[in-house]
Design a protein around this motif. Sequence first.
Motif, mmCIF file in Angstrom:
data_model
loop_
_atom_site.group_PDB
_atom_site.id
_atom_site.type_symbol
_atom_site.label_atom_id
_atom_site.label_comp_id
_atom_site.label_asym_id
_atom_site.label_seq_id
_atom_site.Cartn_x
_atom_site.Cartn_y
_atom_site.Cartn_z
ATOM 1 N N LEU A 200 0.793 -1.233 0.000
ATOM 2 C CA LEU A 200 0.000 0.000 0.000
ATOM 3 C C LEU A 200 0.829 1.290 0.000
ATOM 4 C CD1 LEU A 200 -2.666 -1.098 2.633
ATOM 5 C CD2 LEU A 200 -3.103 -0.713 0.202
ATOM 6 N N ASN A 201 1.882 1.318 0.794
ATOM 7 C CA ASN A 201 2.575 2.594 1.029
ATOM 8 C C ASN A 201 3.146 3.247 -0.228
ATOM 9 O OD1 ASN A 201 1.987 1.924 3.680
ATOM 10 N ND2 ASN A 201 3.974 2.587 4.457
ATOM 11 N N PRO A 202 4.011 2.562 -0.969
ATOM 12 C CA PRO A 202 4.607 3.238 -2.127
ATOM 13 C C PRO A 202 3.611 3.509 -3.240
ATOM 14 C CG PRO A 202 5.318 0.958 -2.036
ATOM 15 C CD PRO A 202 4.588 1.224 -0.759
ATOM 16 N N LEU A 203 2.704 2.563 -3.500
ATOM 17 C CA LEU A 203 1.749 2.752 -4.587
ATOM 18 C C LEU A 203 0.791 3.900 -4.278
ATOM 19 C CD1 LEU A 203 0.955 1.668 -7.358
ATOM 20 C CD2 LEU A 203 -0.627 0.089 -6.213
ATOM 21 N N GLY A 204 0.355 3.998 -3.022
ATOM 22 C CA GLY A 204 -0.494 5.120 -2.629
ATOM 23 C C GLY A 204 0.213 6.452 -2.782
ATOM 24 N N ALA A 205 1.526 6.470 -2.495
ATOM 25 C CA ALA A 205 2.309 7.698 -2.653
ATOM 26 C C ALA A 205 2.480 8.056 -4.124
ATOM 27 C CB ALA A 205 3.672 7.534 -1.979
ATOM 28 N N TYR A 266 -3.752 7.727 4.607
ATOM 29 C CA TYR A 266 -2.648 7.983 3.679
ATOM 30 C C TYR A 266 -1.357 7.502 4.347
ATOM 31 C CZ TYR A 266 -5.566 10.938 0.685
ATOM 32 O OH TYR A 266 -6.541 11.391 -0.174
ATOM 33 N N SER A 267 -0.525 6.833 3.603
ATOM 34 C CA SER A 267 0.648 6.185 4.174
ATOM 35 C C SER A 267 1.716 7.188 4.613
ATOM 36 C CB SER A 267 1.266 5.223 3.149
ATOM 37 O OG SER A 267 1.886 5.948 2.099
ATOM 38 N N SER A 268 2.628 6.707 5.455
ATOM 39 C CA SER A 268 3.774 7.523 5.861
ATOM 40 C C SER A 268 4.650 7.839 4.649
ATOM 41 C CB SER A 268 4.589 6.797 6.931
ATOM 42 O OG SER A 268 5.033 5.534 6.454
ATOM 43 N N THR A 269 4.714 6.917 3.689
ATOM 44 C CA THR A 269 5.468 7.183 2.462
ATOM 45 C C THR A 269 4.843 8.351 1.704
ATOM 46 O OG1 THR A 269 5.985 4.820 2.317
ATOM 47 C CG2 THR A 269 6.374 6.150 0.340
ATOM 48 N N HIS A 270 3.534 8.374 1.638
ATOM 49 C CA HIS A 270 2.806 9.479 0.997
ATOM 50 C C HIS A 270 3.118 10.791 1.706
ATOM 51 C CE1 HIS A 270 -0.698 12.108 0.200
ATOM 52 N NE2 HIS A 270 -0.777 11.476 -0.960
ATOM 53 N N GLN A 271 3.097 10.763 3.041
ATOM 54 C CA GLN A 271 3.390 11.967 3.827
ATOM 55 C C GLN A 271 4.819 12.445 3.580
ATOM 56 O OE1 GLN A 271 2.134 11.445 8.029
ATOM 57 N NE2 GLN A 271 0.795 9.825 7.291
ATOM 58 N N ASP A 272 5.764 11.499 3.508
ATOM 59 C CA ASP A 272 7.162 11.864 3.255
ATOM 60 C C ASP A 272 7.321 12.509 1.879
ATOM 61 O OD1 ASP A 272 7.875 10.824 5.684
ATOM 62 O OD2 ASP A 272 8.581 8.915 4.886
ATOM 63 N N LYS A 274 5.083 14.116 0.163
ATOM 64 C CA LYS A 274 4.473 15.450 0.198
ATOM 65 C C LYS A 274 5.382 16.461 0.886
ATOM 66 C CE LYS A 274 0.558 14.778 -1.903
ATOM 67 N NZ LYS A 274 0.295 15.452 -3.202
ATOM 68 N N ARG A 275 6.130 16.000 1.876
ATOM 69 C CA ARG A 275 7.050 16.872 2.618
ATOM 70 C C ARG A 275 8.427 16.952 1.959
ATOM 71 N NH1 ARG A 275 7.176 14.063 8.133
ATOM 72 N NH2 ARG A 275 8.657 15.702 8.649
ATOM 73 N N LYS A 276 8.596 16.176 0.863
ATOM 74 C CA LYS A 276 9.850 16.148 0.126
ATOM 75 C C LYS A 276 11.027 15.712 0.994
ATOM 76 C CE LYS A 276 8.540 19.474 -3.456
ATOM 77 N NZ LYS A 276 8.395 18.416 -4.475
ATOM 78 N N ILE A 277 10.818 14.603 1.719
ATOM 79 C CA ILE A 277 11.905 14.002 2.484
ATOM 80 C C ILE A 277 12.055 12.544 2.070
ATOM 81 C CG2 ILE A 277 11.591 15.560 4.441
ATOM 82 C CD1 ILE A 277 10.222 13.299 5.930
ATOM 83 N N ILE A 312 11.227 9.595 -7.678
ATOM 84 C CA ILE A 312 10.577 10.771 -7.071
ATOM 85 C C ILE A 312 11.510 11.437 -6.068
ATOM 86 C CG2 ILE A 312 8.665 11.519 -5.598
ATOM 87 C CD1 ILE A 312 6.999 9.218 -6.841
ATOM 88 N N GLU A 313 12.174 10.616 -5.264
ATOM 89 C CA GLU A 313 13.078 11.127 -4.231
ATOM 90 C C GLU A 313 14.274 11.863 -4.827
ATOM 91 O OE1 GLU A 313 12.607 7.868 -0.595
ATOM 92 O OE2 GLU A 313 14.407 7.910 -1.819
ATOM 93 N N SER A 314 14.647 11.533 -6.047
ATOM 94 C CA SER A 314 15.850 12.108 -6.638
ATOM 95 C C SER A 314 15.751 13.625 -6.807
ATOM 96 C CB SER A 314 16.146 11.452 -7.989
ATOM 97 O OG SER A 314 15.120 11.751 -8.935
ATOM 98 N N ASP A 315 14.548 14.155 -6.763
ATOM 99 C CA ASP A 315 14.365 15.609 -6.883
ATOM 100 C C ASP A 315 14.385 16.319 -5.534
ATOM 101 O OD1 ASP A 315 14.155 15.664 -9.642
ATOM 102 O OD2 ASP A 315 11.991 15.332 -9.629
ATOM 103 N N PHE A 316 14.499 15.554 -4.436
ATOM 104 C CA PHE A 316 14.487 16.176 -3.092
ATOM 105 C C PHE A 316 15.865 16.720 -2.743
ATOM 106 C CE2 PHE A 316 10.964 13.003 -1.704
ATOM 107 C CZ PHE A 316 10.087 13.617 -2.590
#
Length: 316
Positions: A200-205, A266-272, A274-277, A312-316
């Motif tokens: 769930l976590n990564p796909l939801g994000a 919404y998953s913690s991955t989704h929250q991360d 959104k916060r760009k971490i 996605i993370e590569s832009d953070f």
Amino acid sequence: MNILIIGSGSVGIGIGCSLLSQNADISFLASEKTASKMKKNGIKRTGLFTNYSFSPSEFSVYETYSQIPKESFDYVIVASKTTANKDISKRLDENRDILKDNFTIIICQNGFGNDKAYLKYFKASQVYCARISTGFTRSERNISEVTVYTEPILLGSLQGEDIRHLQPIADKITASGINCELTDELDKYLWAKMLYNCTLNPLGAILDVNYGKLTENEYSKDIMDNIIEEIFNVIDATPYTTLWDTADDYKNIFYSKLVPDTYNHYSSTHQDIKRKIKTEIDTLNGKVIELGEKYDVDVSTNRLIYKLIKAIESDF
């Protein structure tokens, strides 16, 4: 009972409030911004169950290890992101004089195998893990909201160690309103949570939707089915086990109960994201990939999901 909580996010503050409500002596190691907020406004646990609020005088907050008095703590609860484990374990070893002789480390994180970084420096009898299915979110830096509860928090050892001395911690968390129990089969429950989180976590994000929406689309459902089946193939190839015998057994409970019970989450991955971490993907699907490579198991869907999160993370 003197406890240091490393990581003052939603889980750290939520558990800290739980233990404070039962008169434990709690200290936090927090970032500068979070520590400032906690020192000024105190901390709160809101949402499901009993709500608690504590003034700054009722707990201690430190920003560096050098500020912490020597021989202070019986327990260390690690509630940081898994991305910090390498640094935290090393720093704890370098500053182990803040710990009492019979200290215990409890790792409260997503993923599997998070004790590995700590076992590099500490004995197996000093390092334990938790399975947390309770959903915590942080609306403000000093406030943890309990948004989802499905099963008790579980404490145990992945190394077969005696866990009876963890009972006082479990009792205090339970008395605060969130059930907490000990288990000698923590690996089974952590793999049950891995199945849930990796699916769930990564796909939801990636799709920017809650858990429930993922089950209402034939394409996302097909992806989730593949993730689940690959993880069961990995479990079957390794010494590990979980609570279900087959992928189909798990999918039945996953779609009929587990996701409906947490539909709006919404998953913690989704929250991360959104916060760009940076996310915890390395200890979730990344762990599945690691074991897949070790045991020669096809994990191509997990690998694709992993790469998308990394892109996605590569832009953070």
